[in-house]
Design an enzyme around this catalytic site. Structure first.
Site, PDB file in Angstrom:
ATOM      1  N   ASP A  23       0.828  -1.210   0.000  1.00 47.95           N
ATOM      2  CA  ASP A  23       0.000   0.000   0.000  1.00 47.95           C
ATOM      3  C   ASP A  23       0.864   1.264   0.000  1.00 47.95           C
ATOM      4  O   ASP A  23       1.962   1.268   0.559  1.00 47.95           O
ATOM      5  CB  ASP A  23      -0.922  -0.009   1.235  1.00 47.95           C
ATOM      6  CG  ASP A  23      -2.061   0.994   1.098  1.00 47.95           C
ATOM      7  OD1 ASP A  23      -2.400   1.382  -0.035  1.00 47.95           O
ATOM      8  OD2 ASP A  23      -2.609   1.399   2.141  1.00 47.95           O
ATOM      9  N   ARG A  36      -1.243   9.251  -9.950  1.00 54.41           N
ATOM     10  CA  ARG A  36      -1.210   8.033  -9.122  1.00 54.41           C
ATOM     11  C   ARG A  36      -0.568   6.868  -9.868  1.00 54.41           C
ATOM     12  O   ARG A  36       0.129   6.036  -9.278  1.00 54.41           O
ATOM     13  CB  ARG A  36      -2.639   7.644  -8.703  1.00 54.41           C
ATOM     14  CG  ARG A  36      -3.291   8.627  -7.752  1.00 54.41           C
ATOM     15  CD  ARG A  36      -4.712   8.187  -7.413  1.00 54.41           C
ATOM     16  NE  ARG A  36      -4.718   6.842  -6.864  1.00 54.41           N
ATOM     17  CZ  ARG A  36      -4.489   6.542  -5.585  1.00 54.41           C
ATOM     18  NH1 ARG A  36      -4.280   7.488  -4.712  1.00 54.41           N
ATOM     19  NH2 ARG A  36      -4.492   5.284  -5.186  1.00 54.41           N
ATOM     20  N   HIS A  40       2.120   3.454  -9.045  1.00 54.41           N
ATOM     21  CA  HIS A  40       1.966   2.019  -9.311  1.00 54.41           C
ATOM     22  C   HIS A  40       3.172   1.503 -10.109  1.00 54.41           C
ATOM     23  O   HIS A  40       3.690   0.429  -9.859  1.00 54.41           O
ATOM     24  CB  HIS A  40       0.665   1.749 -10.077  1.00 54.41           C
ATOM     25  CG  HIS A  40      -0.567   2.141  -9.309  1.00 54.41           C
ATOM     26  ND1 HIS A  40      -0.733   1.834  -7.976  1.00 54.41           N
ATOM     27  CD2 HIS A  40      -1.696   2.815  -9.680  1.00 54.41           C
ATOM     28  CE1 HIS A  40      -1.903   2.311  -7.564  1.00 54.41           C
ATOM     29  NE2 HIS A  40      -2.504   2.904  -8.566  1.00 54.41           N
ATOM     30  N   GLU A  70     -12.355  -4.668  -4.049  1.00 59.07           N
ATOM     31  CA  GLU A  70     -12.881  -3.314  -3.846  1.00 59.07           C
ATOM     32  C   GLU A  70     -12.183  -2.284  -4.740  1.00 59.07           C
ATOM     33  O   GLU A  70     -12.732  -1.210  -4.992  1.00 59.07           O
ATOM     34  CB  GLU A  70     -12.734  -2.906  -2.378  1.00 59.07           C
ATOM     35  CG  GLU A  70     -13.648  -3.648  -1.416  1.00 59.07           C
ATOM     36  CD  GLU A  70     -13.304  -5.134  -1.243  1.00 59.07           C
ATOM     37  OE1 GLU A  70     -12.100  -5.488  -1.318  1.00 59.07           O
ATOM     38  OE2 GLU A  70     -14.234  -5.942  -1.053  1.00 59.07           O
ATOM     39  N   TRP A  72     -11.898  -2.268  -7.790  1.00 61.86           N
ATOM     40  CA  TRP A  72     -12.663  -2.005  -9.029  1.00 61.86           C
ATOM     41  C   TRP A  72     -13.414  -0.680  -8.927  1.00 61.86           C
ATOM     42  O   TRP A  72     -13.807  -0.110  -9.941  1.00 61.86           O
ATOM     43  CB  TRP A  72     -13.683  -3.125  -9.292  1.00 61.86           C
ATOM     44  CG  TRP A  72     -13.100  -4.442  -9.703  1.00 61.86           C
ATOM     45  CD1 TRP A  72     -13.206  -5.625  -9.030  1.00 61.86           C
ATOM     46  CD2 TRP A  72     -12.353  -4.746 -10.902  1.00 61.86           C
ATOM     47  NE1 TRP A  72     -12.565  -6.631  -9.719  1.00 61.86           N
ATOM     48  CE2 TRP A  72     -12.030  -6.116 -10.873  1.00 61.86           C
ATOM     49  CE3 TRP A  72     -11.912  -3.980 -11.992  1.00 61.86           C
ATOM     50  CZ2 TRP A  72     -11.300  -6.750 -11.880  1.00 61.86           C
ATOM     51  CZ3 TRP A  72     -11.181  -4.612 -13.007  1.00 61.86           C
ATOM     52  CH2 TRP A  72     -10.886  -5.977 -12.942  1.00 61.86           C
ATOM     53  N   LEU A 134      11.230 -20.216  -5.009  1.00 64.81           N
ATOM     54  CA  LEU A 134      10.193 -19.445  -4.313  1.00 64.81           C
ATOM     55  C   LEU A 134       8.820 -19.629  -4.969  1.00 64.81           C
ATOM     56  O   LEU A 134       8.694 -19.574  -6.192  1.00 64.81           O
ATOM     57  CB  LEU A 134      10.573 -17.955  -4.366  1.00 64.81           C
ATOM     58  CG  LEU A 134       9.560 -16.991  -3.728  1.00 64.81           C
ATOM     59  CD1 LEU A 134       9.610 -17.081  -2.212  1.00 64.81           C
ATOM     60  CD2 LEU A 134       9.833 -15.550  -4.173  1.00 64.81           C
ATOM     61  N   ARG A 197      -4.818  -2.045   8.884  1.00 62.64           N
ATOM     62  CA  ARG A 197      -6.013  -2.842   8.610  1.00 62.64           C
ATOM     63  C   ARG A 197      -5.706  -3.923   7.588  1.00 62.64           C
ATOM     64  O   ARG A 197      -4.676  -3.894   6.914  1.00 62.64           O
ATOM     65  CB  ARG A 197      -7.169  -1.959   8.140  1.00 62.64           C
ATOM     66  CG  ARG A 197      -6.859  -1.077   6.945  1.00 62.64           C
ATOM     67  CD  ARG A 197      -8.064  -0.176   6.594  1.00 62.64           C
ATOM     68  NE  ARG A 197      -7.742   0.738   5.526  1.00 62.64           N
ATOM     69  CZ  ARG A 197      -7.683   2.071   5.645  1.00 62.64           C
ATOM     70  NH1 ARG A 197      -7.931   2.653   6.791  1.00 62.64           N
ATOM     71  NH2 ARG A 197      -7.378   2.827   4.601  1.00 62.64           N
TER      72      ARG A 197
HETATM   73  C1  IPE Z   1      -5.342  -2.747  -0.161  1.00 62.59           C
HETATM   74  O1  IPE Z   1      -5.022  -1.408  -0.362  1.00 62.59           O
HETATM   75  C2  IPE Z   1      -5.336  -3.477  -1.472  1.00 62.59           C
HETATM   76  C3  IPE Z   1      -4.032  -3.625  -2.115  1.00 62.59           C
HETATM   77  C4  IPE Z   1      -2.879  -3.284  -1.632  1.00 62.59           C
HETATM   78  C5  IPE Z   1      -4.067  -4.236  -3.407  1.00 62.59           C
HETATM   79  P1  IPE Z   1      -6.157  -0.298  -0.447  1.00 62.59           P
HETATM   80  O2  IPE Z   1      -5.460   1.007  -0.585  1.00 62.59           O
HETATM   81  O3  IPE Z   1      -7.138  -0.640  -1.500  1.00 62.59           O
HETATM   82  O4  IPE Z   1      -6.863  -0.430   0.967  1.00 62.59           O
HETATM   83  P2  IPE Z   1      -7.824   0.582   1.726  1.00 62.59           P
HETATM   84  O5  IPE Z   1      -8.888   0.983   0.748  1.00 62.59           O
HETATM   85  O6  IPE Z   1      -7.005   1.761   2.118  1.00 62.59           O
HETATM   86  O7  IPE Z   1      -8.317  -0.174   2.904  1.00 62.59           O
HETATM   87  C1  IPE Z   2      -1.676   0.219  -3.339  1.00 61.64           C
HETATM   88  O1  IPE Z   2      -1.413   1.569  -3.364  1.00 61.64           O
HETATM   89  C2  IPE Z   2      -1.889  -0.348  -4.720  1.00 61.64           C
HETATM   90  C3  IPE Z   2      -3.275  -0.718  -5.012  1.00 61.64           C
HETATM   91  C4  IPE Z   2      -4.243  -0.735  -4.157  1.00 61.64           C
HETATM   92  C5  IPE Z   2      -3.565  -1.102  -6.379  1.00 61.64           C
HETATM   93  P1  IPE Z   2      -2.596   2.642  -3.344  1.00 61.64           P
HETATM   94  O2  IPE Z   2      -2.966   2.952  -4.755  1.00 61.64           O
HETATM   95  O3  IPE Z   2      -3.723   2.188  -2.485  1.00 61.64           O
HETATM   96  O4  IPE Z   2      -1.865   3.873  -2.688  1.00 61.64           O
HETATM   97  P2  IPE Z   2      -2.482   4.910  -1.644  1.00 61.64           P
HETATM   98  O5  IPE Z   2      -2.982   4.125  -0.475  1.00 61.64           O
HETATM   99  O6  IPE Z   2      -3.573   5.643  -2.364  1.00 61.64           O
HETATM  100  O7  IPE Z   2      -1.320   5.783  -1.303  1.00 61.64           O
HETATM  101 MG    MG Z   3      -4.129   2.433  -0.511  1.00 64.97          MG
END
Ligand code: IPE
Ligand code: IPE
Ligand code: MG
Length: 252
Positions: A23, A36, A40, A70, A72, A134, A197
């Site tokens: 995350d 954003r 990625h 979620e 999506w 692995l 979480r």
């Molecule tokens: C969790 O990250 C999902 C992935 C890392 C793929 P999110 O950024 O989607 O989680 P929330 O929405 O903050 O809980």
């Molecule tokens: C995690 O990074 C990657 C995915 C959920 C695809 P985020 O895109 O959720 O990054 P933040 O949480 O917005 O910084």
């Molecule tokens: Mg996130």
């Protein structure tokens, strides 16, 4: 016999299975005034390094959360760029993973993905199926609740078909229908990006995982952070409901 230095990690204290909620990509990009998607993209490098670090430290299984059920709901453009990035990352990385004897598998609702991505996933799984290094699981379009509901559906269908009886359904039978049926439960869950979480990751399998949260954003997660997580894990006493005294008695 001389004791090993306190910082050394013996084989027994290295987790067999590490799960990671990667995350913080979006925030990493925003802090640099980038879209954003750039976050990625930068996250792919951290994936490569984490795979290398896991193999180097003798971890058997690594499961990475790349896209949740979620996710999506994110803006259409972000979702479509992410899907494109998965295809591109597979195109670039699979040959090297194969050379490094990594066995790559995907978990999640595959039928929700584009045909092009499904093709790449299937090809990567077939190519690496017999590798013995692995075991790398990537969760895409995955949700812990989805996984549990799918398992329940399969078991219900098997009862309907007379293949098993309702009484045959126990924890072992249930776990055998989950996406990670043939993978031991994660010993350690790492979540980067500062949130504390689970976000619907491996709800069943994480029942007894040790959990390590760190504030570092995923694109900046490297070897020092990976080793800090291993250090944290090595100091845990895994009690599984027993008392600490019971476990000490078994050791003697
Ligand atoms: C969790 O990250 C999902 C992935 C890392 C793929 P999110 O950024 O989607 O989680 P929330 O929405 O903050 O809980
Ligand atoms: C995690 O990074 C990657 C995915 C959920 C695809 P985020 O895109 O959720 O990054 P933040 O949480 O917005 O910084
Ligand atoms: Mg996130």
């Amino acid at each position: 016999m001389a004791e090993s230095p306190p910082t050394a990690l013996s084989a027994a204290t290295v987790p067999r299975h590490i799960a990671v909620i990667m995350d913080g990509n979006g925030r990493w990009a925003r802090r640099r005034s980038l879209p954003r998607h750039a976050g990625h993209r930068a996250g792919v490098k951290a994936v490569r390094e984490t795979v290398e670090n896991a193999a180097k430290h003798g971890v058997d299984y690594l499961t990475l959360f790349a896209f949740s059920s979620e996710n999506w709901q994110r803006p259409r453009e972000e979702v479509s760029k992410l899907m494109g990035l998965f295809v591109e990352a597979l195109r670039r990385e699979v040959a090297e993973l194969h050379r490094n004897n990594v066995r790559l598998r995907f978990i999640g609702a595959r039928d929700q993905l584009d045909a092009k991505l499904i093709d790449k996933i299937t090809a990567a799984e077939t190519l690496t199926a017999d590798n013995t290094g692995l075991n790398l699981q990537v969760a895409v379009a995955y949700g812990g609740r989805w996984d549990i509901v799918e398992a329940a559906r399969t078991l219900a269908a098997r009862v309907d078909a007379g293949d098993i009886r309702q009484d045959d359904i126990d924890e072992e039978a249930f776990a055998a229908e989950l996406q990670l049926a043939d993978v031991p439960d994660p010993d350690l869950l790492i979540r980067t990006g500062g949130e504390h979480r689970i976000s619907n990751f491996l709800l069943w399998n994480l029942a007894y995982a040790e959990i390590w949260f760190c504030d570092v954003l995923w694109p900046e997660f490297g070897e020092p952070e990976f080793e800090s997580a291993l250090g944290f894990y090595a100091q845990r006493q895994r009690r599984y409901g027993h008392t600490g005294e019971q476990l000490e008695a078994v050791k003697c």
